[in-house]
Write a protein that holds these residues in place. Structure first.
Motif, PDB file in Angstrom:
ATOM      1  N   LEU A   1      49.707 -13.009 -58.984  1.00 55.42           N
ATOM      2  CA  LEU A   1      50.683 -13.977 -59.473  1.00 55.42           C
ATOM      3  C   LEU A   1      50.765 -13.846 -60.986  1.00 55.42           C
ATOM      4  O   LEU A   1      49.747 -13.725 -61.659  1.00 55.42           O
ATOM      5  N   LEU A   2      51.981 -13.861 -61.505  1.00 50.84           N
ATOM      6  CA  LEU A   2      52.162 -13.931 -62.958  1.00 50.84           C
ATOM      7  C   LEU A   2      52.323 -15.398 -63.327  1.00 50.84           C
ATOM      8  O   LEU A   2      53.321 -16.022 -62.965  1.00 50.84           O
TER       9      LEU A   2
ATOM     10  N   VAL B   1      55.375  -4.159 -59.881  1.00 47.11           N
ATOM     11  CA  VAL B   1      56.580  -4.326 -59.087  1.00 47.11           C
ATOM     12  C   VAL B   1      56.675  -5.764 -58.598  1.00 47.11           C
ATOM     13  O   VAL B   1      55.709  -6.300 -58.049  1.00 47.11           O
ATOM     14  N   ALA B   2      57.823  -6.392 -58.812  1.00 46.67           N
ATOM     15  CA  ALA B   2      58.022  -7.737 -58.289  1.00 46.67           C
ATOM     16  C   ALA B   2      58.150  -7.662 -56.780  1.00 46.67           C
ATOM     17  O   ALA B   2      58.815  -6.772 -56.252  1.00 46.67           O
ATOM     18  N   GLU B   3      57.511  -8.577 -56.080  1.00 46.29           N
ATOM     19  CA  GLU B   3      57.649  -8.610 -54.627  1.00 46.29           C
ATOM     20  C   GLU B   3      59.058  -9.069 -54.270  1.00 46.29           C
ATOM     21  O   GLU B   3      59.626  -9.941 -54.921  1.00 46.29           O
ATOM     22  N   ASP B   4      59.606  -8.458 -53.213  1.00 45.44           N
ATOM     23  CA  ASP B   4      60.963  -8.815 -52.801  1.00 45.44           C
ATOM     24  C   ASP B   4      61.029 -10.267 -52.349  1.00 45.44           C
ATOM     25  O   ASP B   4      61.929 -11.010 -52.691  1.00 45.44           O
ATOM     26  N   GLU B   5      60.040 -10.644 -51.552  1.00 41.28           N
ATOM     27  CA  GLU B   5      60.031 -12.000 -51.005  1.00 41.28           C
ATOM     28  C   GLU B   5      59.304 -12.926 -51.962  1.00 41.28           C
ATOM     29  O   GLU B   5      58.095 -13.077 -51.883  1.00 41.28           O
ATOM     30  N   GLN B   6      60.031 -13.565 -52.869  1.00 39.29           N
ATOM     31  CA  GLN B   6      59.357 -14.490 -53.776  1.00 39.29           C
ATOM     32  C   GLN B   6      59.068 -15.813 -53.060  1.00 39.29           C
ATOM     33  O   GLN B   6      58.100 -16.477 -53.357  1.00 39.29           O
ATOM     34  N   GLY B   7      59.925 -16.169 -52.096  1.00 39.35           N
ATOM     35  CA  GLY B   7      59.701 -17.411 -51.366  1.00 39.35           C
ATOM     36  C   GLY B   7      59.626 -18.577 -52.329  1.00 39.35           C
ATOM     37  O   GLY B   7      60.173 -18.527 -53.436  1.00 39.35           O
ATOM     38  N   GLU B   8      58.931 -19.617 -51.933  1.00 37.94           N
ATOM     39  CA  GLU B   8      58.755 -20.728 -52.851  1.00 37.94           C
ATOM     40  C   GLU B   8      57.533 -20.455 -53.709  1.00 37.94           C
ATOM     41  O   GLU B   8      56.439 -20.223 -53.192  1.00 37.94           O
ATOM     42  N   LEU B   9      57.714 -20.460 -55.022  1.00 38.93           N
ATOM     43  CA  LEU B   9      56.605 -20.139 -55.912  1.00 38.93           C
ATOM     44  C   LEU B   9      55.786 -21.391 -56.206  1.00 38.93           C
ATOM     45  O   LEU B   9      56.338 -22.479 -56.347  1.00 38.93           O
ATOM     46  N   PRO B  10      54.467 -21.239 -56.306  1.00 36.89           N
ATOM     47  CA  PRO B  10      53.625 -22.371 -56.691  1.00 36.89           C
ATOM     48  C   PRO B  10      53.973 -22.833 -58.107  1.00 36.89           C
ATOM     49  O   PRO B  10      54.611 -22.075 -58.859  1.00 36.89           O
ATOM     50  N   PRO B  11      53.561 -24.046 -58.484  1.00 38.77           N
ATOM     51  CA  PRO B  11      53.798 -24.510 -59.849  1.00 38.77           C
ATOM     52  C   PRO B  11      53.192 -23.547 -60.871  1.00 38.77           C
ATOM     53  O   PRO B  11      52.146 -22.957 -60.612  1.00 38.77           O
TER      54      PRO B  11
ATOM     55  N   VAL C   1      54.000 -20.637 -61.766  1.00 34.09           N
ATOM     56  CA  VAL C   1      54.005 -19.206 -61.434  1.00 34.09           C
ATOM     57  C   VAL C   1      55.414 -18.659 -61.685  1.00 34.09           C
ATOM     58  O   VAL C   1      56.389 -19.196 -61.190  1.00 34.09           O
ATOM     59  N   LEU C   2      55.487 -17.590 -62.487  1.00 39.08           N
ATOM     60  CA  LEU C   2      56.769 -16.941 -62.776  1.00 39.08           C
ATOM     61  C   LEU C   2      57.232 -16.088 -61.611  1.00 39.08           C
ATOM     62  O   LEU C   2      58.365 -16.137 -61.190  1.00 39.08           O
TER      63      LEU C   2
END
Length: 158
Positions: free
Chosen positions: A139-140, A115-125, A127-128
């Protein structure tokens, strides 16, 4: 007899890095090695730890947790190095290495368990998305972007 949905299942590996877990398809992993100090690459960013020798190749070794600047990650006792198949199709860059903490854990990833988390926020470099696999947050990684970052860093260091 109900048709089982096993064709939807993917074999994955959960990989512990400093401060996070990565979820990768099992098919991308060529080998798991014990940690050995890489040969440093002068002028490389701190997340590119150096190169290791593997089957006649010199593979760039990445500390994924350092990419986003969110964790100091050092290789040492209990660290493993994953040799990953590069997906970019560049014959000069068929593999790269990833520093991990301990042994990767094999998991079966059912479509409905991820399940994708609702709060993606700012993703690290590289990271999909942030996901939950049952109770595991992971992390994907965006492997194509990671490969490009490695190539760019190697060019700049050369």
């Amino acid at each position: 007899m109900s048709m089982s949905n096993q064709s939807q299942d993917i074999r994955g590996v959960l990989i512990q890095i400093a401060g996070a877990r990565l979820l990768l398809p099992n098919a991308t992993i060529a080998e798991v090695l014990s940690y050995a100090d890489p040969e440093p690459i002068p002028g490389a960013p701190d997340w590119l730890l150096g190169r290791i020798r593997w089957r006649g190749w010199l593979l760039p070794m990445v500390a994924f947790a350092r990419l986003g600047g969110n964790a100091e990650e050092q290789g040492g006792l209990g660290s493993k190095v994953l040799v990953l198949k590069a997906l970019g199709g560049d014959p000069r860059f068929p593999y790269f290495a990833l520093l991990t903490q301990g042994f990767p854990r094999l998991v079966t990833v059912a479509r409905d368990a991820l399940v994708a988390e609702d709060e993606q926020g700012e993703l690290p470099p590289a990271v999909l998305q942030r996901v939950m696999l049952r109770e595991d947050a992971a992390l994907l990684p965006d492997l194509a972007q990671l490969e490009q970052l490695i190539k760019d860093a190697l060019k700049q260091a050369a």
